[in-house]
Design a protein around this motif. Structure first.
Motif, short mmCIF file in Angstrom:
data_model
loop_
_atom_site.label_atom_id
_atom_site.label_comp_id
_atom_site.label_asym_id
_atom_site.label_seq_id
_atom_site.Cartn_x
_atom_site.Cartn_y
_atom_site.Cartn_z
N ALA A 132 11.08 -51.80 10.31
CA ALA A 132 11.61 -51.71 8.95
C ALA A 132 11.45 -50.28 8.42
CB ALA A 132 10.90 -52.70 8.05
N ASP A 133 12.21 -49.97 7.41
CA ASP A 133 12.10 -48.68 6.74
C ASP A 133 10.76 -48.63 6.02
OD1 ASP A 133 12.23 -46.43 5.18
OD2 ASP A 133 14.15 -46.91 4.25
N PRO A 134 9.86 -47.70 6.38
CA PRO A 134 8.53 -47.67 5.75
C PRO A 134 8.59 -47.49 4.24
CG PRO A 134 8.93 -45.68 7.05
CD PRO A 134 10.02 -46.63 7.39
N ALA A 135 9.70 -46.96 3.72
CA ALA A 135 9.82 -46.76 2.27
C ALA A 135 9.92 -48.09 1.53
CB ALA A 135 11.04 -45.89 1.95
N VAL B 151 7.91 -56.15 8.19
CA VAL B 151 7.61 -54.88 8.86
C VAL B 151 8.57 -54.56 10.00
CG1 VAL B 151 5.17 -55.01 8.28
CG2 VAL B 151 5.97 -55.97 10.44
N GLY B 152 9.46 -55.51 10.33
CA GLY B 152 10.40 -55.27 11.42
C GLY B 152 9.83 -55.69 12.76
N SER C 122 2.80 -48.34 12.85
CA SER C 122 2.52 -47.64 11.59
C SER C 122 2.87 -48.53 10.40
CB SER C 122 3.29 -46.33 11.53
OG SER C 122 3.05 -45.65 10.32
N ASN C 123 4.00 -49.25 10.52
CA ASN C 123 4.41 -50.17 9.46
C ASN C 123 3.39 -51.28 9.24
OD1 ASN C 123 6.75 -48.72 9.18
ND2 ASN C 123 8.13 -50.32 9.93
N LYS D 268 7.71 -54.70 -0.61
CA LYS D 268 7.62 -55.98 0.09
C LYS D 268 6.20 -56.55 0.00
CE LYS D 268 11.29 -55.11 3.49
NZ LYS D 268 11.59 -54.89 4.93
N ALA D 269 5.22 -55.67 0.07
CA ALA D 269 3.83 -56.13 -0.04
C ALA D 269 3.59 -56.72 -1.43
CB ALA D 269 2.87 -54.98 0.23
N LYS D 270 4.10 -56.06 -2.47
CA LYS D 270 3.94 -56.56 -3.84
C LYS D 270 4.61 -57.92 -3.99
CE LYS D 270 2.96 -56.27 -8.31
NZ LYS D 270 3.69 -57.46 -8.83
N ALA D 271 5.80 -58.05 -3.41
CA ALA D 271 6.53 -59.31 -3.52
C ALA D 271 5.78 -60.43 -2.80
CB ALA D 271 7.94 -59.15 -2.94
#
Length: 571
Positions: A89-92, A82-83, A139-140, A97-100
């Motif tokens: 991090a880029d929210p896109a 998430v940075g 937000s991230n 990343k969550a899936k990974a």
């Protein structure tokens, strides 16, 4: 901030997310969850029923599961997902990343709905308004945790610093996060540190720990987060030990932390307790006592998990000392006695303050243990009260007690405490008053009535002697109405008093005798000051060795009920 507001609305539908999920991976499906970090070189034994957190690998977790334990993932790379607050991090990229991460956690834990602890949130204590980068970071975090939940994972968010919750925006953010993740509040007993806690003694350290843990949970529940969405993460690294020596001292503190955690889990019904710090990540901070400490932590929770008594030469194995085990109906117990819940309720009706009522009862217990009075003295003092305030009419006395919502035993306890306090004060020998203090008293109380009398036993209102000048503000009023020798009942017990003259203003007494009377009065006031200090120390010792329900400890202080029941405490 705009992106955060939009996301908050998007996850509102998850407000009804369950606080406990069905067991799908060997995890308990009810009750508090106890999780221990067993990755790296952590000396945590593997036993059936345990839940072990690991940070990586597949072989070791699989071996743990084959021995009957469940496994969860402790993600040490949350910032890579998430940075940071300065570089979010880029929210896109977050959904991918969550899936990974879920796929990785599944491979590590062998579970399709893995539990994942994210370590850790940056800037939890940062007040609003947040900077643009911090707002995007928050937000991230929310977006990433939401994505994990939607993928079937069970995330927790580890929090090291006190969460800022003073603004509506901050409160709402924390509430929304709690809908998609358990808030895993880290616990560091660093103020006081481990050494300071140990010096408090078993009861004091236990109370301090319980109060600290309650405070951490309450900080979140007070803003509307259910206790079931909160967990505690106890720390047992070298910094937490803070050089506490010898080994027995450290093991005692670990034991008391475990007992405190068990108590707060029971009180709040939080989601669970995690332990961290068993592994050695810093080669310069090796603690050879880690295996013993880990064993003690597990043994307190369940004796079947580890044989801590084998270290009995190094620590106290008592699991009851200093803990909240009170007899039925007791509010507090300590060496001098106990405070009864019903007595607190009755005195609260009188004072309007339960805390003050408990302090009154604490003082009574300490005085009764220190200087108990004879029953006949108490009866005499009660007669003095009835005579002085009600002209000897007991019916009026009982009516006054009923109006004050006091029972006769409660009233007698108040009278007894007054007598016991006088007896204790009589033992003190404060510094004699100065010439300036004597002169000021003679000038201020020049018109005060005084009377020369003699008694058959030492009287506190004569300075602990049998002959002297009684001062009207300090002596029983009957001393000034006696026409001849007789027995009077006083709040200090019965006295045989012989008047040696009529009452006169202090200013008309010969200077030397007036000075003696002033000295008696000032010394009695000085003894009252010494008494307050003595009582505070005596009560502190009792509380340090005792326990109170919910650790609601009375304030150690001298109390005064004369404003509530002036008829009961006449001069």
């Amino acid at each position: 901030m705009k992106a955060l507001v939009v996301l908050l609305a998007a996850v509102a539908a998850l407000a009804g997310a369950p606080s406990a999920l069905a067991d799908a991976c060997g995890l308990p499906d009810s009750g508090p969850l106890w999780v221990d970090f067993a990755g790296h070189d952590a000396p945590i034994p593997v036993k059936p029923g345990m839940v072990l957190a690991v940070a990586s690998g597949t072989d070791t977790p699989q071996q743990m599961r084959s021995q009957g334990a469940a496994t969860v993932l402790f993600d040490l790379n949350f910032n890579k997902r998430v940075g940071t607050t300065a570089n979010p991090a880029d929210p896109a990229t977050l959904d991918a990343k969550a899936k990974a991460l879920v796929d990785y956690a599944t491979s590590v834990t062998g579970c399709q709905t893995p539990m994942i602890a994210e370590n850790e949130l940056f800037g939890a204590q940062t007040p609003t308004p947040w900077s643009p980068t911090n707002g995007q970071y928050r937000s991230n975090v929310l977006q990433f945790l939401t994505a994990l939940t939607n993928l079937g994972a069970r995330p927790l968010l580890s929090i090291a610093n006190p969460p800022f919750t003073a603004s509506d925006d901050a409160k709402e953010w924390w509430r929304q996060v709690s809908q998609v993740a358990i808030l895993l509040r880290q616990v560091y007993f660093t103020s006081p540190n481990a050494v300071g806690l140990y010096k408090l003694g078993t009861a004091g350290a236990s109370r301090s720990m319980r109060q600290s843990l309650r405070g951490l949970v309450s900080h979140l529940t007070q803003i509307g987060i259910p206790a079931g969405r909160v967990a505690l993460e106890m720390q047992f690294n070298s910094a937490t030990r803070a050089g506490l020596q010898p080994t027995s001292a450290w093991l005692d503190v670990v034991k008391l932390q475990a007992l405190a955690a068990k108590e707060v889990v029971k009180e709040f019904k939080i989601e669970g307790v995690w332990s961290w710090g068993w592994a050695t990540f810093n080669p310069n901070a090796v603690d050879p006592d880690k295996p013993a400490a880990a064993c003690v932590w597990l043994w307190v929770r369940d004796p079947n998990l580890c044989d801590a008594p084998k270290y009995s030469g190094d620590f106290d194995t008592s699991l009851s000392e200093g803990q909240l085990s009170l007899p039925p109906g007791a509010r507090c117990v300590f060496p001098a006695g106990l405070i009864d819940r019903n007595a607190v309720s009755r005195l609260t009706r009188l004072t309007g303050d339960a805390g003050y009522a408990a302090s009154v009862l604490l003082e009574q217990a300490v005085l009764n243990a220190e200087q108990p009075i004879a029953p006949e003295v108490l009866v005499s003092a009660e007669r003095a009260v009835v005579h002085s305030s009600f002209g000897g009419d007991r019916t009026r006395y009982w009516s006054a007690l009923a109006q004050a919502k006091l029972t006769i035993p409660d009233a007698r306890a108040i009278i007894a405490a007054r007598l016991e306090r006088d007896d204790v004060e009589a033992r003190f020998r404060p510094r004699p008053p100065t010439s300036a203090q004597l002169a000021d008293f003679l000038a201020t109380y020049a018109e005060q009535p005084v009377r020369l009398v003699q008694t058959t036993r030492n009287a506190p209102w004569l300075g602990g002697t049998t002959k002297g000048w009684a001062v009207s503000t300090l002596a029983p009023s009957e001393v000034f109405t006696l026409a001849k020798a007789g027995t009077i009942d006083t709040p200090d017990g019965p006295f045989d008093v012989t008047p040696l003259g009529n009452a006169v203003p202090l200013a008309l007494v010969p200077r030397a005798q007036a000075t003696a009377a002033a000295r008696v009065a000032l010394e009695r006031l000085a003894r009252e000051s010494v008494y307050r200090s003595w009582l505070h120390n005596a009560e502190q010792k009792q509380l340090a060795a005792g326990s109170c329900a919910g650790d609601q400890v009375p304030t150690p202080t001298a109390t005064d009920l004369s404003a509530f029941v002036p008829f009961l405490l006449p001069s």
